[in-house]
Motif scaffolding. Structure first.
Motif, short mmCIF file in Angstrom:
data_model
loop_
_atom_site.label_atom_id
_atom_site.label_comp_id
_atom_site.label_asym_id
_atom_site.label_seq_id
_atom_site.Cartn_x
_atom_site.Cartn_y
_atom_site.Cartn_z
N LEU A 154 43.74 31.12 39.56
CA LEU A 154 43.87 32.57 39.71
C LEU A 154 42.72 33.34 39.07
N ASN A 155 42.13 32.79 38.02
CA ASN A 155 41.05 33.51 37.32
C ASN A 155 39.85 33.79 38.21
N ALA A 156 39.61 32.95 39.20
CA ALA A 156 38.49 33.17 40.10
C ALA A 156 38.68 34.44 40.94
N PHE A 157 39.92 34.89 41.09
CA PHE A 157 40.22 36.07 41.91
C PHE A 157 40.60 37.28 41.07
N ARG A 158 40.54 37.14 39.76
CA ARG A 158 40.93 38.22 38.87
C ARG A 158 39.89 39.33 38.85
N ARG A 159 40.34 40.57 38.88
CA ARG A 159 39.45 41.74 38.89
C ARG A 159 39.75 42.61 37.68
N LEU A 160 38.73 43.34 37.26
CA LEU A 160 38.92 44.30 36.16
C LEU A 160 39.65 45.51 36.65
N ARG A 161 40.44 46.10 35.79
CA ARG A 161 41.14 47.34 36.11
C ARG A 161 40.43 48.46 35.38
N TRP A 162 40.05 49.49 36.10
CA TRP A 162 39.35 50.63 35.49
C TRP A 162 40.29 51.75 35.25
#
Length: 134
Positions: free
Chosen positions: A126-134
């Motif tokens: 899952l970490n490969a698809f994780r995005r930052l939340r702004w």
């Protein structure tokens, strides 16, 4: 259009989970239970990765996570255990012993701890698809 895609995707995931757990694909008896797990795990994936839609590349991870959670919590519901032969009553003198049947019921919905454990098991994928939340 998005709702139709989600329904088709959900049905595909349910079918793949049944295949992975070696259940009859045409049997719809447990579809609601499996669907609950599909929805819960899907929401957890989207929340963990901070994404609005689960990409196609994660569909097999999604299937594996649902199958893992189901096999941990609901395997007795999906595949009922064979009823053991009832033991006989043992009587020695004025003392008698008769075994009782153990009853264990699985929860009707996914529990948070099981889903969290499954999520931890698949963090690498899952970490490969994780995005930052702004």
């Amino acid at each position: 259009m998005q709702i139709q895609r989600l329904k088709a995707e959900r049905e595909l995931i349910i079918t793949e989970v049944k295949r992975r757990l070696k259940l009859d694909v045409n049997d719809t008896e447990h579809d609601d239970l499996i669907g609950t797990y599909v929805d819960e795990v899907g929401l957890r994936i989207m929340n963990y990765c901070n994404i609005p839609v689960i990409p196609d590349e994660l569909s097999y991870v999604w299937v594996a996570m649902v199958a893992s959670a189901l096999s941990t919590e609901q395997i007795n519901v999906l595949r009922p255990p064979v009823e053991p032969i009832e033991a006989f009553e043992l009587k020695i003198g004025d003392t008698s012993i008769k075994p009782t049947k153990a009853t264990t019921a699985a929860p009707a919905t996914p529990t948070v701890t099981v889903i969290d454990e499954v999520l931890r098991d698949y963090q690498g994928e899952l970490n490969a698809f994780r995005r930052l939340r702004w």
